[in-house]
Scaffold this motif. Structure first.
Motif, PDB file in Angstrom:
ATOM      1  N   ARG A  73       0.743  -0.786   0.068  1.00  0.00           N
ATOM      2  CA  ARG A  73       0.350  -0.408  -0.014  1.00  0.00           C
ATOM      3  C   ARG A  73       0.879   1.383  -0.051  1.00  0.00           C
ATOM      4  O   ARG A  73       2.152   1.474   0.510  1.00  0.00           O
ATOM      5  N   THR A  75       2.304   4.774   0.956  1.00  0.00           N
ATOM      6  CA  THR A  75       2.487   4.725   2.179  1.00  0.00           C
ATOM      7  C   THR A  75       1.752   5.927   2.960  1.00  0.00           C
ATOM      8  O   THR A  75       1.105   5.748   4.607  1.00  0.00           O
ATOM      9  N   ASP A  76       0.933   6.553   2.551  1.00  0.00           N
ATOM     10  CA  ASP A  76      -0.173   7.916   2.490  1.00  0.00           C
ATOM     11  C   ASP A  76      -1.985   6.837   2.947  1.00  0.00           C
ATOM     12  O   ASP A  76      -2.299   7.908   2.874  1.00  0.00           O
ATOM     13  N   TYR A  77      -1.811   5.831   2.743  1.00  0.00           N
ATOM     14  CA  TYR A  77      -2.625   5.161   2.466  1.00  0.00           C
ATOM     15  C   TYR A  77      -4.132   5.289   3.595  1.00  0.00           C
ATOM     16  O   TYR A  77      -5.077   5.994   3.232  1.00  0.00           O
ATOM     17  N   TYR A  78      -4.000   5.548   4.513  1.00  0.00           N
ATOM     18  CA  TYR A  78      -4.498   6.091   5.595  1.00  0.00           C
ATOM     19  C   TYR A  78      -4.289   7.428   5.648  1.00  0.00           C
ATOM     20  O   TYR A  78      -5.146   8.127   7.220  1.00  0.00           O
ATOM     21  N   GLY A  79      -4.800   8.155   4.989  1.00  0.00           N
ATOM     22  CA  GLY A  79      -4.688  10.100   5.079  1.00  0.00           C
ATOM     23  C   GLY A  79      -3.250  10.712   5.152  1.00  0.00           C
ATOM     24  O   GLY A  79      -4.239  11.407   5.714  1.00  0.00           O
ATOM     25  N   ARG A  83      -1.595  13.399  12.294  1.00  0.00           N
ATOM     26  CA  ARG A  83      -1.482  12.588  13.606  1.00  0.00           C
ATOM     27  C   ARG A  83      -2.527  13.593  14.961  1.00  0.00           C
ATOM     28  O   ARG A  83      -2.294  13.262  15.823  1.00  0.00           O
TER      29      ARG A  83
END
Length: 85
Positions: A73, A75-79, A83
């Protein structure tokens, strides 16, 4: 000092590990050479199973790395770099 630089204790432990691995390998090879068995198959020669295991491990590593690249996936898959959670 680098973050991942080996310490003198770590280098000593690594050297001991390699020596132990070499001793175990030498003992296993000596045991196979001192007590030869009668071959039952054409491929049953000294060291065949060692070679078979090595090739099997290499194939598993290559397949796992290839599979990892295929399903990787971004590296910015979760947005991204949020943080706040």
């Amino acid at each position: 000092m680098e973050k991942n630089a080996p310490t003198p204790q770590g280098e000593k432990k690594m050297k001991q590990t390699w020596i132990a691995l070499g001793l175990v390998t030498a003992i296993a090879l000596a045991a196979q050479l001192l007590d030869p068995h009668e071959p039952h198959y054409p491929w049953d020669f000294v060291g065949f199973y060692v070679l078979f295991g090595l090739v099997g491990c290499i194939v598993l590593i290559v397949v796992a790395k290839t599979w990892g690249k295929l399903i990787e996936r971004p590296t910015d898959y979760y947005g991204g770099d949020d943080r706040s959670m």
